[in-house]
Motif scaffolding. Sequence first.
Motif, mmCIF file in Angstrom:
data_model
loop_
_atom_site.group_PDB
_atom_site.id
_atom_site.type_symbol
_atom_site.label_atom_id
_atom_site.label_comp_id
_atom_site.label_asym_id
_atom_site.label_seq_id
_atom_site.Cartn_x
_atom_site.Cartn_y
_atom_site.Cartn_z
ATOM 1 N N LEU A 169 26.780 57.379 -26.382
ATOM 2 C CA LEU A 169 26.932 58.834 -26.393
ATOM 3 C C LEU A 169 26.875 59.406 -24.975
ATOM 4 N N SER A 170 26.077 58.774 -24.116
ATOM 5 C CA SER A 170 25.946 59.269 -22.747
ATOM 6 C C SER A 170 27.196 59.018 -21.906
ATOM 7 N N LEU A 171 28.070 58.134 -22.372
ATOM 8 C CA LEU A 171 29.280 57.785 -21.621
ATOM 9 C C LEU A 171 30.441 58.729 -21.894
ATOM 10 N N LEU A 172 30.300 59.600 -22.879
ATOM 11 C CA LEU A 172 31.433 60.405 -23.321
ATOM 12 C C LEU A 172 31.875 61.441 -22.283
ATOM 13 N N GLY A 173 33.181 61.479 -22.050
ATOM 14 C CA GLY A 173 33.795 62.501 -21.222
ATOM 15 C C GLY A 173 34.606 63.449 -22.079
ATOM 16 N N GLY A 174 35.202 64.442 -21.461
ATOM 17 C CA GLY A 174 35.914 65.479 -22.191
ATOM 18 C C GLY A 174 37.129 64.994 -22.959
ATOM 19 N N GLU A 175 37.751 63.909 -22.510
ATOM 20 C CA GLU A 175 38.947 63.403 -23.178
ATOM 21 C C GLU A 175 38.656 62.186 -24.052
ATOM 22 N N ASP A 176 37.356 61.895 -24.245
ATOM 23 C CA ASP A 176 36.952 60.745 -25.052
ATOM 24 C C ASP A 176 36.644 61.158 -26.486
ATOM 25 N N LYS B 122 45.946 61.690 -32.424
ATOM 26 C CA LYS B 122 46.830 62.841 -32.638
ATOM 27 C C LYS B 122 46.297 64.095 -31.958
ATOM 28 N N GLN B 123 44.970 64.139 -31.771
ATOM 29 C CA GLN B 123 44.351 65.281 -31.093
ATOM 30 C C GLN B 123 44.433 65.166 -29.571
ATOM 31 N N GLY B 124 44.980 64.045 -29.091
ATOM 32 C CA GLY B 124 45.164 63.871 -27.656
ATOM 33 C C GLY B 124 44.032 63.174 -26.928
ATOM 34 N N LYS B 125 43.108 62.557 -27.648
ATOM 35 C CA LYS B 125 42.021 61.847 -26.994
ATOM 36 C C LYS B 125 42.570 60.641 -26.221
ATOM 37 N N ARG B 126 41.940 60.362 -25.070
ATOM 38 C CA ARG B 126 42.470 59.351 -24.160
ATOM 39 C C ARG B 126 41.661 58.064 -24.133
ATOM 40 N N ARG B 127 40.477 58.067 -24.736
ATOM 41 C CA ARG B 127 39.649 56.854 -24.807
ATOM 42 C C ARG B 127 38.768 56.933 -26.038
ATOM 43 N N PHE B 128 38.538 55.766 -26.654
ATOM 44 C CA PHE B 128 37.603 55.664 -27.765
ATOM 45 C C PHE B 128 36.321 55.002 -27.265
#
Length: 305
Positions: free
Chosen positions: A117-124, A50-56
């Motif tokens: 944690l190191s793989l996280l991007g802005g939309e994740d 709902k917050q618009g995240k594009r990947r988990f």
Amino acid sequence: MSLHLQTPLIASRPLSLASGQEVWLKLDALQPSGSFKLRGIGLACETFAKQGKRRFVSSSGGNAGIAVAYAGRCLGIPVTIVVPQTTTERARQLIAQENAEVIVHGATWHEANELALSLLGGEDAFIHPFDDPLLWQGHSTMIDEVAAAGFKPDAVVLSVGGGGLFAGVCEGMARQGWDDVPVFAVETAGAASLAAAMAQKQRVALDSVKTYATSLAAKQVCQRAFELSQSRPVISHVLSDGQALEACERFLSDHRILVEPACGAALALAYAPSSALKQYEKVLVVVCGGVTATLDQIREWRAVS
């Protein structure tokens, strides 16, 4: 509509006869992903979607990863799961079966978690397997379901790994006014991080974990779990891998449900209650489930445990 199901609450005649008590089972092994994890993880994934995240992105020894992968597929969001080398091949296959990317890294969950944690991007969105208030909120709903059925136990038995289930169950019990009901927190000897914390009255990290109950293999419980162990009635119980594995086979015979050793730990105490547990007449056991081990593997482990 939530991703998890309302699961059955049943009286167990086999466990009641074995223990001499009135034993009830909350059958969260019947969740679509195979374990209780879907309650909290489903809520977290829906919230982030709902917050618009594009990947988990998540780290997991198995069941949390399966739940994230299931939630991501249902929500149409890509998933990346990092698992340690100890994660069974079956668990890896079940995660991949949900169209998730599986990365194997490190000897322990903590090493896998660092990479995740190191793989996280802005939309994740990072979905923690046990240390997140959203997870505890989701897991707490199982107690709401028990209370809605008109049942209040004298004691609750559950398995503890990182402490997410424990924290969620305690949250639900507090909401229902069950602060007087003790929780029996069961761990296997090779992964007893809550027992160590309770003994030292501070949160500690184990030097290593060694157990066939890989879903319990967290070196340290979350802060919330430790706080709860100090603020409400909690009885720590540690048993062997062999006892957990035996309970898995016995439960399959008694209730036709296969659970993994992490869940078998709680069932083992219910089958053979300690003197502390025997003081209580009505016992609720959280059958947390788990699908990362096959019957053949459980028997193989049991032969060498």
